[in-house]
Enzyme design. Structure first.
Site, PDB file in Angstrom:
ATOM      1  CD  GLU A   1      -1.741  -4.201  -2.429  1.00 33.62           C
ATOM      2  OE1 GLU A   1      -0.547  -3.914  -3.212  1.00 33.62           O
ATOM      3  OE2 GLU A   1      -1.806  -5.170  -2.099  1.00 33.62           O
TER       4      GLU A   1
ATOM      5  CE  LYS B   1       3.217  -3.704  -2.455  1.00 32.69           C
ATOM      6  NZ  LYS B   1       2.255  -4.457  -3.244  1.00 32.69           N
TER       7      LYS B   1
ATOM      8  CB  CYS C   1       0.626  -6.010  -0.058  1.00 34.33           C
ATOM      9  SG  CYS C   1       0.549  -7.650  -0.650  1.00 34.33           S
TER      10      CYS C   1
END
Length: 494
Positions: free
Chosen positions: A276, A325, A373
């Site tokens: 990420e 995301k 995440c």
């Protein structure tokens, strides 16, 4: 009055000790800690303030890695305010945890439930099952919130994969409910032993039930079907977040990425994955990629900045497709908008906007489910991506500057997602964990934490649909409604 006062102080002590044990169990793993801590929780149920202490200390201990936010000087926070801000964030999370658990205990004190608490063991069990299912469903809901949630449903791992295998039927919410029921069983045995009442029968029944549950979980974990295999290179960058935007690192990263791509190609990988946030917005490769690259990075879409998984095709220097995301980290990536105020958040890259909720991503390498995440904590959303056709799960993250304890929690979440979905999962993170988690929940570490390197693994993909992927939380909701009907029927007879 004196007896009530003593009971209250004992409940406060029990709640505090139980919360500390829960904090150890949630951060270090260990079902024994969780069962004893939830036994303390049931013992404190009559006093919501004592239950508040349970939740407060459980979160403070298990989320103590938040203190590693300090120092925040690298994003412009004066050193005098850095530690107080980190402590405030940490303690606020503890307060929120305490309030949620106290609210749950208040639900148990409404007259509809309260009469069951003081009746026969069978009626008490209905009360316990109902409250446990409510807790489990709330955990599933919290996993969809902006906060990183690591709850009772995740605490079985890594040490009890067989019992966690039941998640293939009813997910992490079901495991959370099971943990609470087991805690009540422990509390009832201790209570009966203390009063000199018969307890061996209850003990034997619980042990037999546990053995049966472990056998079922083991069978579920052994039931795997795979269709093909992919060879994937994983690059663990190990770049400290506080140094990432220094001139030295900005010059080094593009060269290191090109070297990693060459190494992956020499190792015979089909494609390579990077963590990420590896690439900045608008950043291209120095040279055409020798193989497809899936890299975390930022991109701008209609004047909005997104944190994304970017796809670079073989022979290309710029990305061709991406998935953004959706679940953003409060303060770190997102703050609520206020009139006339432009928040950047606690992040050097500034504010980030959310992408679509779906985690399903179909590209030339085949369909997969993507968790960036903290999105890994939302098993329900990943299950939807699996149902849509994803054949494996990719989790990319940047867990720096946090310590190894957060990596352990992240791996436990990865194990549970693999078990729930009957899919192999790859985790690639800046400082770790960079691992492959088999659909049985077994962990294969690829690169040691806090080291840079490229590792290659072969991942089997699958099209099998597990019970949880097919039905989600429907079994838990149905069970809760049935139990509530039984409780209402008993209340009517009374």
């Amino acid at each position: 009055m004196l007896a009530l006062s003593r009971s209250k102080y004992f409940a406060f002590l029990t709640g505090t000790v139980g919360g500390l044990l829960a904090g150890v169990g949630l951060s270090q793993g260990g079902v024994v800690f969780i069962w004893i801590s939830t036994a303390c929780l049931w013992a404190s149920m009559a006093f919501p303030s004592a239950v508040f202490l349970w939740g407060l200390f459980a979160i403070l201990l298990s989320y103590r890695w938040l203190l590693y936010l300090h120092p925040l000087t690298w994003i412009g926070v004066p050193i005098a305010f850095s530690l107080p801000i980190a402590i405030l964030i940490w303690f606020s999370c503890g307060l929120l945890g305490g309030l949620l658990v106290a609210l749950w205990s208040l639900i148990g004190q409404i007259p509809f439930f309260q009469r069951r608490l003081n009746s026969s063991t069978k009626d008490q069990l209905l009360y316990v099952i109902a409250l446990s299912l409510i807790w489990g469903l709330v955990e599933v809901g919290l996993a969809k919130s902006p906060f990183f949630w690591f709850g009772l449903g995740d605490s079985l791992l890594p040490y009890d994969r067989w019992l966690a295998g039941l998640a293939r039927w009813f997910g992490s919410g079901g495991l959370a409910a099971l943990q609470l029921i087991l805690g009540w069983w422990v509390w009832k045995i201790i209570f009966a032993f203390k009063k000199g009442s018969p307890w061996l029968g209850l003990f034997a029944l619980g042990v037999c039930s546990l053995l049966l549950a472990h056998c079922i979980g083991w069978i579920l974990l052994a039931d795997n079907e795979f269709t093909s295999s992919k060879r994937i290179a994983l690059w663990q960058t190990n770049i400290p977040t506080r140094q990432k935007f220094t001139l030295r690192e900005l010059k080094r990263l593009p060269i290191s990425l090109q070297d990693a791509l060459e190494e992956a190609d020499n190792l015979g990988a089909d494609w390579m994955v990077a963590p990420e946030g590896t690439l900045s917005a608008g950043q291209n490769l120095l040279a055409p990629s020798p193989l497809p690259l899936l890299s975390g990075g930022f991109r701008r879409v209609k004047n909005k900045q997104m944190s994304s998984l970017l796809v670079f095709n073989e022979g290309s220097t710029s990305y061709s497709s991406a998935i953004d995301k959706h679940r953003l980290v409060p303060l770190g990536e997102w703050l609520p908008s206020l009139p006339g105020v432009n928040w950047n958040g606690l992040s050097f890259v500034g504010g980030v906007d959310p992408g679509d909720a779906s985690r399903f991503f179909d590209w030339d390498g085949g369909p997969l489910a993507v968790a960036i995440c903290y999105e890994l904590s939302d098993g329900n959303n990943l299950a939807k991506a699996i149902f849509d056709g994803a054949e494996w799960i990719l989790a990319i993250a940047n867990l720096d500057p946090y310590p190894i304890s957060l990596q352990r929690q992240f791996l436990a979440l990865a194990q549970l997602r693999s078990i729930e979905s009957a899919r192999n999962l790859i985790s690639v993170a800046n400082t770790g964990p960079t691992s492959m988690i088999l659909s049985s929940g077994k962990i294969k570490s690829i690169i040691e934490p806090f080291n840079e390197g490229v590792g290659v693994i072969d991942i089997n993909v699958s099209q099998k649909i597990s019970g949880y992927v097919r039905w989600g939380e429907i079994p838990l909701i149905s069970s809760l409604l049935i139990v509530l009907c039984f409780i209402a029927r008993l209340k009517g007879k009374a």
